[in-house]
Design an enzyme around this catalytic site. Structure first.
Site, PDB file in Angstrom:
ATOM      1  N   ASP A 102      11.877  -9.784  -3.861  1.00 58.87           N
ATOM      2  CA  ASP A 102      12.938  -8.898  -4.334  1.00 58.87           C
ATOM      3  C   ASP A 102      13.407  -8.061  -3.151  1.00 58.87           C
ATOM      4  O   ASP A 102      12.830  -8.098  -2.077  1.00 58.87           O
ATOM      5  CB  ASP A 102      12.423  -8.028  -5.480  1.00 58.87           C
ATOM      6  CG  ASP A 102      13.540  -7.576  -6.412  1.00 58.87           C
ATOM      7  OD1 ASP A 102      14.728  -7.640  -6.010  1.00 58.87           O
ATOM      8  OD2 ASP A 102      13.240  -7.160  -7.542  1.00 58.87           O
ATOM      9  N   GLU A 141      17.460   0.225 -12.599  1.00 57.70           N
ATOM     10  CA  GLU A 141      16.160   0.264 -11.926  1.00 57.70           C
ATOM     11  C   GLU A 141      15.547   1.666 -11.983  1.00 57.70           C
ATOM     12  O   GLU A 141      15.647   2.370 -12.992  1.00 57.70           O
ATOM     13  CB  GLU A 141      16.283  -0.271 -10.503  1.00 57.70           C
ATOM     14  CG  GLU A 141      16.728  -1.724 -10.478  1.00 57.70           C
ATOM     15  CD  GLU A 141      16.566  -2.390  -9.129  1.00 57.70           C
ATOM     16  OE1 GLU A 141      15.549  -2.144  -8.457  1.00 57.70           O
ATOM     17  OE2 GLU A 141      17.446  -3.184  -8.758  1.00 57.70           O
TER      18      GLU A 141
END
Length: 780
Positions: free
Chosen positions: A253, A454
């Site tokens: 990621d 997020e």
């Protein structure tokens, strides 16, 4: 094995380095043009493809591929179909529709020449304070398991039938593993579950997703018992590749390898040795990462066998996808077809998903569905706000800085209601603040969370608007006037809304419905013959809390659960809910209270402004300048989780938090005697003038209202290290600030030269603040 981001590489870089893949981040489009067309995307894809197969510099003819975060449709594209976020889809209980949604998404991604969707997210969210809860289908691993399989089938096709055909894209199940179960819901935090719990709760989406043929797994930012997954040989190699038999490749990621112990964004042999096959390396760190990795292979620090394995896995996936035969993106079916984006067939699927995702939590007197022949008054800031109803990961990473005009072909919830009521002969009036001219028959108030993504969405509790009760005030005012009230609640998680439930006659959890807001009107309104158009059928895929602090899941003690997993009223069904739910917000035992002003994103009602001389300008982009003050987003730990500010020293300048309308905010609830303003900052440069902390207020007197205190003194500042500046609120009040009339809770001002990166500003309350000095500076 290195995947850079399009704003950090050129076509010439692709020709020279032959990247195996590349991506666009949540804030990036070709040419940095938010409104880039499908043809623009294909043109860039062509250029990158041609450079990758040009062997004149690197000797390679292996085609590259493009990956994107298509997490609720092709959400980076203006005009694309935006489906409800996963939390809403989970309420549908319909894996067949999930497959149709994924298939439609794949076609829209194909229209732009992109090969690979970073989807589906198969996290099983267990703590609703987590900022990515809305990316999870459910707290139930069984729901996640069924949906993961369906989503992979939709994106890639069925193995042995229509697998990886030219209407498919590569999928990557993410984020392996345990991201939904971190301690306190901390994004990128530590999962402390046992290995059996990791499998039973957090692993089921991978069990089904890999069986369905997912070719790529994205490693997770989180740790498991203190070890970052990006560096875990046991999880990536022993478990995923060997025990689970995964023969595709593992991608990292966003700079996740840099969080592994002993690593940086520019060097991480530990991640490759653990089983990471492809670095996701945005920013210009990709270049030193390349040379460092090359040197580590030559020195034997990374075994050549591990490189061979990683490259074989990547090539295997490309071969299965047919990448070597497809030719350049513009020659592939569907490429450049702008009509595929937001086409009617896809919007029809999305509208159906909106209808099926709605969950009815309260319906006193069977108020819903409403007759469309009435005078219906609509209020709330979510009514005509496609940005808000779409949430994060929409055109921009955080889903902010958008307007309704950025969503051609989409419908707001208000527009859907107005269209149907007008056709039926009824009347719709609308005022965002809830002020009406003629008393209506019924009111629909649409409100909820503002977009986030997020860790910027992490919370310390799930209380809705604990300080700012603007929406509750609208509900109470309408009810006091004798008007029946329907609440449509937009959120990325279940929230403690006891007060709002008490003030509503009917209450619908609508989640984040995306571009097809008209789907809500289909359900809450009857047709012209007074018949139900569509049943309300959604069921909670997450338990609904009866406390802002206690997190609850399926099978837990029912005491703190208001509505259990699977709850949802049908029309005509008896509603057992009263109007006497507990509304008292008490401080959680043993917890400090934190009110976030900024942590990579601004928190309502505050907006970011620059000030120079007598001018002020709101910041609405990733980079901005006003006179002698410059702003740009910056990365601290994750993508754009900080801001970089530069004062040129050519005159007074400031960066400040202010609301759009300059209204007063009462911050006394943060307990002046026990509150502290905490500022996390890294100072890179400071001239001869100090940087001051400023607050402003709007007093009823004619006296100046606010405070100015020296914060960063040139002789005392330690440069290029993260530090926390702490200022008790009582000291700011003593300098002239009236917190009950706050208009600017925070500003940094200087008349000299300064450059600094700011990552967090918050008000924290705890007992020790009462006797603390007026300024302390500590290492982060």
């Amino acid at each position: 094995m290195i995947q850079p981001e399009i704003r950090d590489i050129s076509v010439e870089d692709m020709r020279r380095f032959g990247f195996g893949s590349y991506l666009n981040g949540g804030n990036t489009s070709p040419g940095d043009n938010k409104y880039a067309s499908a043809a623009d995307w294909v043109a860039l894809a062509d250029a990158m493809y041609q450079a990758s197969v040009d062997d004149s510099l690197d000797g390679s003819v292996i085609p590259t591929m493009w990956g994107t975060d298509a997490v609720h449709g092709h959400n980076n594209l203006v005009g694309a179909t935006l489906f409800p976020h996963n939390i809403g889809l989970g309420a549908m209980g319909d894996p067949v529709l999930i497959e149709a949604i994924a298939k439609a998404t794949a076609l829209e991604v194909r229209a732009t020449g992109v090969d690979w969707a970073f989807a589906p997210t198969v996290a099983t969210a267990r703590d609703d304070r987590w900022g990515r809860t809305y990316e999870s289908y459910s707290e139930s691993p069984d729901v996640v398991k069924d949906y993961a399989r369906a989503a992979v089938y939709g994106l890639q096709g069925h193995p042995g039938r229509d697998f990886l055909q030219q209407d498919s894209v590569l999928s990557s199940v993410k984020h392996f593993i345990g991201d939904g179960g971190t301690y306190l819901g901390d994004d990128q935090g530590d999962n402390r579950d046992t290995e059996q719990q990791l499998l039973n709760i957090h692993g089921q989406g991978y069990v089904s997703g890999l069986t369905a043929g997912a070719q790529i797994v994205m490693a997770s930012f989180n740790s498991w018992h203190g070890e970052k997954v990006h560096g875990s040989y046991y999880l990536l190699t022993d478990v995923l590749k060997q025990q689970m038999g995964f023969d595709g490749f593992v991608v990292g990621d966003w700079s996740g390898h840099g969080q592994v112990k002993g690593c940086s964004n520019e060097s991480c042999p530990q991640a490759i040795n653990a089983g990471l096959d492809m670095f996701m390396a945005p920013t210009d760190a990709w270049r030193p990462l390349f040379y460092n990795t090359l040197a580590q292979v030559k020195s034997g620090q990374i075994p050549i066998a591990r490189i061979d394995d990683a490259v074989t896995r990547i090539l295997r996936v490309k071969a299965r996808f047919g990448l070597f035969e497809q030719g350049k993106p513009s020659q592939r079916p569907y490429a450049g077809d702008q009509n595929l984006l937001g086409q009617a067939a896809h919007r029809k699927i999305a509208r159906q998903a909106v209808r099926k995702s709605l969950v009815l939590l309260k319906n006193h007197g069977n108020l819903l569905p409403l007759s469309p022949t009435q005078h219906i008054f609509v209020a709330g800031d979510g009514a005509h706000n496609i940005t808000k109803q779409s949430g994060g990961w929409t055109l921009t990473w955080q889903g902010t800085n958008n307007s309704n005009s950025d969503f051609p072909g989409a419908t707001s919830i208000l527009e859907g209601i107005t269209e149907q009521v007008t056709v039926a002969g009824g009347v719709v009036s609308y005022d965002v603040a809830g002020n009406y001219t003629h008393k209506p028959d019924v009111a629909i108030v649409i409100f909820g969370e503002n977009p986030y993504a997020e860790g910027h969405g992490d919370r310390t509790d799930v209380a809705y608007q604990p300080g700012d009760k603007t929406d509750l005030a609208i509900l109470k005012r309408l009810q006091a006037a004798g008007i029946p009230v329907v609440s449509i609640f937009l959120s990325g998680r279940p929230m403690w809304v006891n007060a709002e439930l008490n003030a509503s006659d009917a209450f619908v959890a609508a989640w984040l419905p995306g571009s097809e807001g008209a789907g809500i009107a289909d359900v809450i309104l009857r047709n012209q013959r007074q018949q139900i158009q569509y049943p309300i059928s959604g069921k909670l895929s997450f338990s609904w809390p009866n406390s802002p602090y206690i997190q609850v899941n399926e099978g837990d003690d029912p005491q703190p659960i208001l509505f259990p997993f699977g709850y949802g009223l049908h029309y005509g069904e008896h509603d057992p809910l009263g109007d006497d739910l507990n509304e008292t917000l008490e401080a959680a035992t043993g917890q400090n209270s934190e009110r976030l002003l900024y942590n990579g994103q601004m928190h309502a009602p505050w907006l970011l402004w620059l000030g120079a001389d007598s001018q002020r300008e709101q910041v609405t982009s990733n980079a901005s300048r006003l006179g002698q003050v410059a702003y740009r987003t910056a990365d601290k730990q994750v993508q754009e989780d900080a801001m970089h500010i530069t004062f040129s020293g050519e005159g007074p300048g400031q960066v400040l938090f202010n609301s759009k309308s300059n209204f007063r905010e009462d911050l006394r609830s943060d307990l002046l005697q026990h509150g502290e303003l905490k500022i996390t900052v890294n100072v890179h440069d400071i001239g001869e003038q100090p940087v001051f902390l400023r607050t402003q207020c709007d007093s009823d007197t004619q006296q100046p209202c606010g405070a100015t205190l020296p914060l960063m003194q040139p002789a005392a500042v330690l440069l290029d290290r993260w530090q926390i500046y702490t200022v008790p609120l009582r000291c700011i009040a003593a300098a002239g600030m009236e917190f009950q009339n706050t208009t600017v809770p925070f500003a940094l001002y200087s008349e000299g030269r300064a450059a600094f990166t700011l990552s967090k500003v918050s008000i924290v309350t705890h007992a020790e603040a009462r006797d603390a000095p007026c300024l302390t500076v500590t290492g982060e």
